[in-house]
Design an enzyme around this catalytic site. Structure first.
Site, PDB file in Angstrom:
ATOM      1  N   HIS A 239       0.855  -1.215   0.000  1.00  0.00           N
ATOM      2  CA  HIS A 239       0.000   0.000   0.000  1.00  0.00           C
ATOM      3  C   HIS A 239       0.883   1.254   0.000  1.00  0.00           C
ATOM      4  CE1 HIS A 239      -3.846   2.081   1.336  1.00  0.00           C
ATOM      5  NE2 HIS A 239      -2.932   3.006   1.576  1.00  0.00           N
ATOM      6  N   GLU A 243       1.523   3.788  -3.394  1.00  0.00           N
ATOM      7  CA  GLU A 243       1.188   5.209  -3.294  1.00  0.00           C
ATOM      8  C   GLU A 243       2.380   6.082  -3.673  1.00  0.00           C
ATOM      9  OE1 GLU A 243      -1.795   6.274  -2.778  1.00  0.00           O
ATOM     10  OE2 GLU A 243      -1.095   8.355  -2.986  1.00  0.00           O
ATOM     11  N   LYS A 246       3.136   5.898  -7.407  1.00  0.00           N
ATOM     12  CA  LYS A 246       2.164   6.673  -8.200  1.00  0.00           C
ATOM     13  C   LYS A 246       2.547   8.149  -8.197  1.00  0.00           C
ATOM     14  CE  LYS A 246      -1.661   5.493  -6.145  1.00  0.00           C
ATOM     15  NZ  LYS A 246      -3.106   5.557  -5.793  1.00  0.00           N
ATOM     16  N   ASN A 247       2.911   8.649  -7.004  1.00  0.00           N
ATOM     17  CA  ASN A 247       3.263  10.077  -6.909  1.00  0.00           C
ATOM     18  C   ASN A 247       4.518  10.395  -7.722  1.00  0.00           C
ATOM     19  OD1 ASN A 247       1.106  10.256  -5.191  1.00  0.00           O
ATOM     20  ND2 ASN A 247       2.325  10.317  -3.317  1.00  0.00           N
TER      21      ASN A 247
HETATM   22  O1  LIG Z   1      -4.633  12.443  -5.493  1.00  0.00           O
HETATM   23  C1  LIG Z   1      -3.840  11.681  -4.913  1.00  0.00           C
HETATM   24  O2  LIG Z   1      -4.212  10.741  -4.187  1.00  0.00           O
HETATM   25  C2  LIG Z   1      -2.337  11.944  -5.028  1.00  0.00           C
HETATM   26  C3  LIG Z   1      -2.009  13.176  -4.235  1.00  0.00           C
HETATM   27  C4  LIG Z   1      -0.539  13.497  -4.449  1.00  0.00           C
HETATM   28  O3  LIG Z   1      -0.382  14.093  -5.760  1.00  0.00           O
HETATM   29  C5  LIG Z   1       0.930  14.576  -6.006  1.00  0.00           C
HETATM   30  C6  LIG Z   1       1.838  13.790  -6.675  1.00  0.00           C
HETATM   31  F1  LIG Z   1       1.393  12.606  -7.131  1.00  0.00           F
HETATM   32  C7  LIG Z   1       3.151  14.208  -6.878  1.00  0.00           C
HETATM   33  C8  LIG Z   1       3.529  15.454  -6.382  1.00  0.00           C
HETATM   34  C9  LIG Z   1       4.912  15.902  -6.541  1.00  0.00           C
HETATM   35  C10 LIG Z   1       5.395  17.024  -7.213  1.00  0.00           C
HETATM   36  C11 LIG Z   1       4.671  18.032  -7.981  1.00  0.00           C
HETATM   37  O4  LIG Z   1       3.497  17.876  -8.254  1.00  0.00           O
HETATM   38  N1  LIG Z   1       5.401  19.097  -8.305  1.00  0.00           N
HETATM   39  C12 LIG Z   1       4.740  20.200  -9.008  1.00  0.00           C
HETATM   40  C13 LIG Z   1       4.349  21.189  -7.984  1.00  0.00           C
HETATM   41  C14 LIG Z   1       5.046  22.376  -7.910  1.00  0.00           C
HETATM   42  C15 LIG Z   1       4.650  23.337  -6.972  1.00  0.00           C
HETATM   43  C16 LIG Z   1       3.601  23.066  -6.096  1.00  0.00           C
HETATM   44  C17 LIG Z   1       3.178  24.101  -5.110  1.00  0.00           C
HETATM   45  O5  LIG Z   1       3.658  25.249  -5.244  1.00  0.00           O
HETATM   46  O6  LIG Z   1       2.368  23.743  -4.206  1.00  0.00           O
HETATM   47  C18 LIG Z   1       2.934  21.848  -6.147  1.00  0.00           C
HETATM   48  C19 LIG Z   1       3.320  20.902  -7.095  1.00  0.00           C
HETATM   49  N2  LIG Z   1       6.729  17.082  -7.054  1.00  0.00           N
HETATM   50  O7  LIG Z   1       7.098  16.044  -6.295  1.00  0.00           O
HETATM   51  C20 LIG Z   1       6.026  15.311  -5.994  1.00  0.00           C
HETATM   52  C21 LIG Z   1       6.079  14.094  -5.201  1.00  0.00           C
HETATM   53  C22 LIG Z   1       5.295  13.989  -4.089  1.00  0.00           C
HETATM   54  C23 LIG Z   1       5.369  12.829  -3.326  1.00  0.00           C
HETATM   55 CL1  LIG Z   1       4.431  12.668  -1.868  1.00  0.00          CL
HETATM   56  C24 LIG Z   1       6.211  11.780  -3.699  1.00  0.00           C
HETATM   57  O8  LIG Z   1       6.237  10.650  -2.949  1.00  0.00           O
HETATM   58  C25 LIG Z   1       6.990  11.887  -4.842  1.00  0.00           C
HETATM   59  C26 LIG Z   1       6.930  13.046  -5.611  1.00  0.00           C
HETATM   60  O9  LIG Z   1       7.684  13.211  -6.708  1.00  0.00           O
HETATM   61  C27 LIG Z   1       2.637  16.252  -5.687  1.00  0.00           C
HETATM   62  C28 LIG Z   1       1.337  15.787  -5.504  1.00  0.00           C
HETATM   63  F2  LIG Z   1       0.407  16.500  -4.810  1.00  0.00           F
END
Ligand SMILES: O=C(O)CCCOc1c(F)cc(-c2c(C(=O)NCc3ccc(C(=O)O)cc3)noc2-c2cc(Cl)c(O)cc2O)cc1F
Length: 379
Positions: A239, A243, A246-247
């Site tokens: 699990h 997760e 996927k991220n």
């Molecule tokens: O829906 C679900 O269940 C999955 C919910 C979750 O969905 C996400 C997701 F898969 C991946 C990301 C993400 C980003 C991104 O997205 N970067 C672009 C951006 C740049 C700026 C900002 C900001 O300013 O806030 C936010 C994102 N960068 O690294 C990660 C990242 C996060 C985690 Cl926890 C991980 O284990 C590995 C990763 O590479 C963020 C998520 F949120």
């Protein structure tokens, strides 16, 4: 088997009585010993007919302390009624004879009914959070975060106890002859990592038509085992890994132009003296340090349910509870899940697991004055 129907007041009184007992945390070693040496169906029955109502009552009392707006959303009321019904069914065995085969058989069947009744609790509570957000905005967020972490941890622990009894003594077969209930005494971490990656990659390729490759690096300073293994619940480890993969897959694909050569995901698996650590490294662009905590917040992560989200929603996106729940699975047996990100470059996610089974004790929420104070609304 005779069940006396209890009034709502009688049930409420019994919940109060059982909530005065502390849940008894079991260690991984205790689960193993019970399943291989010391346990019988009768002793398991006699332990569970008390421990399950104690764990249910402790979290039911916390649920009853929630501020009105939280407690009165329809979905939370529904979940609360499921708990009351299940509690009532189990205390019906309070004075039953553990030597009677009919009693044991009816008890095992009752546990399966309860497990099925509570199958959709996570989705239903996510629906409740959305109802709450719609009605009251982001009030009571800290209280909600505190409660849901404890509520979902309690649920993980109750399902662990039910699954162990059902697999050891019920008609349901364990996944593998080596397994003790849902525990694998030699859980091959590399295999679970590969399995989780393959399934996450399938979803990623289905939606994005591409996915980064995986590079695996192992280090074993604990013992001279060829394959790194641990006494653990494979489904919990899967699990967490599914997760995190996927991220990472989503972040990497979305961080590079279409048809780019995508940087590999690197996974380090290291078995040390105390910890087995799994580190997932990606070059997905990272997230600002200030926003990391939001990924673990139920109120922030509650996305529209995948079924009603627009057709464009990535299948990698769920209810948003995947990460907070994965951290609870890691913490349940005294481990942890930590996300460390470099804004503009990528993210490292760490899963820490206890190598020694006698240190891997259940981490359980206990209802007491300290926890009750967390629900006292400001005057
Ligand atoms: O829906 C679900 O269940 C999955 C919910 C979750 O969905 C996400 C997701 F898969 C991946 C990301 C993400 C980003 C991104 O997205 N970067 C672009 C951006 C740049 C700026 C900002 C900001 O300013 O806030 C936010 C994102 N960068 O690294 C990660 C990242 C996060 C985690 Cl926890 C991980 O284990 C590995 C990763 O590479 C963020 C998520 F949120």
């Amino acid at each position: 088997m005779k069940f006396t129907v209890k009034s709502a007041q009688q049930v409420a009184r019994m919940v109060d009585v059982y909530s005065h007992y502390c849940p008894q945390p079991l260690s991984m070693q205790r689960f193993i010993d019970f399943g291989t040496k010391t346990g019988t169906e009768q002793s398991s029955f006699e332990f569970l007919r008390r421990e399950l109502p104690v764990r249910l009552a402790n979290i039911m009392m916390e649920m009853n302390q929630l501020p009105e707006p939280l407690l009165n959303v329809p979905s939370v009321t529904m979940v609360s009624n499921w708990y009351k019904k299940s509690f009532t069914e189990i205390i019906g065995f309070e004075n039953s004879d553990g030597k009677d085969l009919d009693t044991l058989s009816t008890f095992a069947d009752t546990l399966v009914v309860i497990r099925n009744r509570h199958a959709n609790v996570v989705e239903t509570m996510a629906q409740g959070v959305m109802e709450l957000k719609d009605r009251y905005g982001e009030e009571n967020m800290d209280t909600l975060q505190y409660f849901l972490n404890r509520f979902f941890t309690s649920r993980i622990s109750i399902r662990m106890l039910i699954n162990q009894h059902a697999l050891l003594y019920g008609s349901q077969l364990a996944n593998h002859p080596r397994h003790i209930g849902c525990i694998d005494p030699k859980c091959n971490v590399l295999e679970v990592v590969k399995d989780a990656y393959a399934n996450a990659r399938f979803l990623c390729e289905q939606y994005y038509l591409t996915a980064p490759e995986l590079e695996l690096i192992t280090h074993n300073t604990h013992d001279n085992e060829e394959d790194i293994s641990i006494v653990y619940v494979p489904s919990h480890l899967y699990h967490m890994l599914f997760e995190l993969f996927k991220n990472s897959l989503r972040a990497v694909v979305e961080n590079f132009p279409v048809d780019s050569t995508l940087p590999k995901l690197k996974v380090h698996i290291c078995k040390g003296k105390e910890d087995l650590t799994i580190k997932l490294c990606d070059q997905g662009g990272g997230i600002p340090y200030n926003n990391i905590n939001k990924l673990f917040e139920y109120m922030y992560s509650t996305a529209p349910s995948p079924s009603c989200a627009d057709s464009g929603s990535a299948p990698l996106a769920g209810y948003g509870y995947g990460l907070p729940l994965s951290r609870l699975y890691a913490q349940y047996f005294q481990g942890d899940l930590v996300v460390s990100s470099v804004d503009g470059f990528g993210t490292d996610a760490y899963i820490y697991l206890k190598v020694l089974s006698n240190e891997a004790n259940e981490c359980l929420p206990i209802y007491n004055k300290t926890s009750a104070r967390m629900y006292e609304t400001d005057v």
